[in-house]
Write an enzyme that holds these catalytic residues in place. Structure first.
Site, PDB file in Angstrom:
ATOM      1  N   GLU A   1       0.833  -1.209   0.000  1.00 20.14           N
ATOM      2  CA  GLU A   1       0.000   0.000   0.000  1.00 20.14           C
ATOM      3  C   GLU A   1       0.871   1.265   0.000  1.00 20.14           C
ATOM      4  O   GLU A   1       0.656   2.195   0.780  1.00 20.14           O
ATOM      5  CB  GLU A   1      -0.963  -0.012   1.192  1.00 20.14           C
ATOM      6  CG  GLU A   1      -2.035  -1.077   1.059  1.00 20.14           C
ATOM      7  CD  GLU A   1      -3.157  -0.942   2.070  1.00 20.14           C
ATOM      8  OE1 GLU A   1      -4.319  -1.109   1.689  1.00 20.14           O
ATOM      9  OE2 GLU A   1      -2.864  -0.666   3.257  1.00 20.14           O
TER      10      GLU A   1
ATOM     11  N   GLU B   1      -6.622  -7.697  -0.813  1.00 20.82           N
ATOM     12  CA  GLU B   1      -7.050  -7.637   0.584  1.00 20.82           C
ATOM     13  C   GLU B   1      -8.535  -7.344   0.592  1.00 20.82           C
ATOM     14  O   GLU B   1      -8.951  -6.185   0.499  1.00 20.82           O
ATOM     15  CB  GLU B   1      -6.303  -6.561   1.383  1.00 20.82           C
ATOM     16  CG  GLU B   1      -4.917  -6.933   1.825  1.00 20.82           C
ATOM     17  CD  GLU B   1      -4.349  -5.950   2.841  1.00 20.82           C
ATOM     18  OE1 GLU B   1      -5.136  -5.168   3.418  1.00 20.82           O
ATOM     19  OE2 GLU B   1      -3.119  -5.975   3.046  1.00 20.82           O
TER      20      GLU B   1
END
Length: 601
Positions: free
Chosen positions: A170, A246
């Site tokens: 991320e 995710e």
């Protein structure tokens, strides 16, 4: 502790690639149905059980992060023993006939201490954090030199289970340093990684632009509105398979809040929408596990919020590996899109219920005075040192100095909780989450401050910050206004990887007045999972047979600690509690099921 040998994966060479529209396994379209399972949050003797249950839910892949700081407590070390045996974990994945996705970071977030980055790395103030900086990259190169051979040997082309490796984590939520990302790609390739690389970001234009490279396959992270969010991902990646790497099917808890849950039917409907698009998925989490010891992370977006010990995450498999409501709901959804085994997991019986008295106690002061070498050694300083400066990167430390008058004691900052004593008598507590930095000291004497690192920030700009008491330490006279900086300090870094040896001198029945250690012995017929109630206890850590189960705190939300069965042995077992506040009723009670706390009303 001895662990059984892992099965060796098949040696037939295979291939995995990213095609125009699909992932390609041996040249044929393949949809990844994956679940996150962090080997470092699960006792290694339970890995096989959790992996098998993933298969029974219909998954074909297991995903895991790799925590650099847990493998490398000190620079130059790379520990792969016991619960850090990544090779064994991946071999068990292969033995179950599943594939693997490895996310080595170096930053992993994961609600893990410092986001997986070693605290020792930042003792050099010039080192970079998640950017193209030579000292930072040199340390990563050392890490990858130790780690990547384990992964490379187990890539699919070598007959192993590994089909994807992720670059960073991320990154678009943190920065946009493309040279840093390219350096990570080069380090991975130099380490023998040949499978496709991915990145992951939340599906916003800015994050997807900043967090990847044109040559890397982008994936997204989200927990709802799959069609909309995959459309955003597609706009940034015109070809190749879509993947939610995710899929947030639960959430973590922090001290003092409610236990986070989402409805199984609601989560299953979101998963159904995602799979209906044809996309691949990785459930975050399939099975959360536990933040044993001092491994929990924290968030700080203006208020410091350390993560609790349980990482149950309201996942399909509970903290103790039981199939929960989401397991069955997700299994039904997956069965619409892929074959699901006929076999189903069987729920365990309730855990044994019994209690035992905490019948041996010793105060921390007495344990320190006894000179127990297992607690650590005092150091002398002509200034107020941080814990990082003295090489103590987790847990507790005791600061000591002398004051010659009463007054207001203040610090630059407290990270994260400081219990202040004068000549052994409690004065007060300074707590980071309350932004406390000062209190009144009632007179002259010996000042002792028990400082607890409650978990390093795992997300955002405060990654890599030091712990302990930050100066200046100033004593201001209440009558004259005179201010004196305190510069002469003794510091004892308290080693609590295991409870201190030989400090219990005699039996003692009665309330536990912390900071103190309290002990008990209990017997069981055979090792099974237990749940230790901490209701009525204050704040501290618990050890079973020398293993640090993690933190407890009366502010909740939870009031139990999970005790994995493999930690126990038939017959005699030892329990030690390090209580920093007080226990009025000195009993250790084992209960039938976990209590993770109240949910949001």
């Amino acid at each position: 502790m001895t662990y059984p040998a892992a099965q060796t994966p098949a040696t037939t060479a295979r291939s995995f690639a990213i095609g125009e529209h699909d992932f390609l396994l041996d040249g044929k379209p393949f949809r990844i149905l994956s679940g996150a399972l962090h080997y470092f949050r699960v006792h290694p003797d339970l890995w096989a059980d959790r992996i098998h249950k993933a298969k029974l839910m219909g998954l074909n892949t297991i995903e895991t992060y790799v925590p650099w700081n847990e493998h490398s407590r000190r620079r130059g070390e790379f520990d792969t023993a016991g619960g850090l045996d990544l090779a064994r974990f991946l071999d068990l994945v292969a033995a179950e006939g599943l594939y693997a996705i490895v996310r080595p970071g170096p930053f992993i977030c994961a609600e893990w201490d410092n986001g997986g980055l070693p605290a020792w790395l930042f003792t050099d103030p010039e080192v970079g954090v998640r950017r193209n900086e030579p000292r930072y990259l040199a340390a990563i190169a050392e890490y990858f030199d130790a780690l990547l051979p384990i992964v490379a040997e187990r890539q699919i082309e070598n007959g192993g289970p590994v089909i994807l490796v992720q670059i960073e984590n991320e990154y678009g939520a943190y920065s946009d340093d493309k040279d840093y990302l390219r350096a990570l790609v080069d380090l991975n390739r130099a380490g023998g990684i040949t499978v496709p690389f991915t990145t992951i970001d939340q599906p916003t234009d800015q994050m997807l632009d900043d967090g990847s490279l044109p040559e890397l396959h982008k994936t997204a992270s989200f927990g709802s509105r799959a069609t909309e969010r995959l459309a955003t991902l597609r706009a940034h990646q015109p070809t190749g398979p879509l993947m939610c790497a995710e899929f947030w099917n639960g959430w973590f808890d922090y001290w003092g809040a409610h236990h986070h849950t989402t409805g199984a039917e609601e989560a299953a409907a979101e998963l159904d929408e995602l799979l209906a698009t044809g996309a691949s998925v990785n459930l975050y989490m399939l099975h959360g596990g536990t933040n044993f010891g001092f491994t929990n992370g924290a968030n700080d977006k203006g208020v410091y919020q350390p993560t609790v010990t349980s990482y149950d995450y309201d996942a399909p498999l509970t903290e103790s590996g039981e199939p929960g409501p989401k397991f069955w709901a997700f299994r039904d959804v997956i069965a619409k899109y892929a074959p699901v085994p006929d076999e189903v997991p069987v729920a365990s019986a309730p855990a044994p219920v019994f209690e035992v008295a905490l019948d041996t106690t010793v105060s921390l002061a007495a344990a320190v005075a006894s000179g127990s070498s297992s607690l650590g050694s005092w150091g002398e300083y002509d200034h107020l040192p941080t814990l990082d400066e003295i090489g103590h990167f987790r847990g507790f430390a005791l600061y000591r100095t002398a004051v010659d008058r009463d007054g207001v004691l203040s610090f630059g900052e407290v990270r994260d909780r400081a219990q202040v004593f004068l000549d052994g008598a409690p004065v007060g507590v300074l707590s980071r989450d309350q932004h406390d930095t000062a209190l009144v000291v009632p007179g002259p004497g010996v000042l002792e401050i028990l400082v607890e690192d409650q978990g390093r920030v795992n997300y955002g700009e405060r990654i890599g910050e030091s712990k302990g008491l930050l100066g200046p330490a100033v004593l201001g006279a209440t009558a004259t206004g005179e201010r004196t900086e305190l510069t002469s300090w003794s510091v004892l870094p308290i080693d609590l990887d295991a409870p201190p040896a030989g400090v219990f001198a005699a039996a003692s029945i009665g309330p536990v007045s912390g900071p103190a250690f309290a002990g008990a012995v209990f017997e069981i017929d055979e090792p099974v999972d237990l749940f230790l109630s901490t209701a009525g206890w204050g704040k501290g850590n618990v050890f079973v047979n020398g293993f640090n189960l993690g933190r407890y705190w009366s502010r909740g939300p939870g009031s139990t600690l999970y005790v994995p069965g493999p930690l126990l042995r038939p017959g005699r077992n030892e329990l030690v509690v390090f209580e920093t506040l007080a226990i009025a009723d000195p009993m250790a009670r084992f209960v039938a099921a976990p209590d993770l706390g109240h949910t949001e009303f």
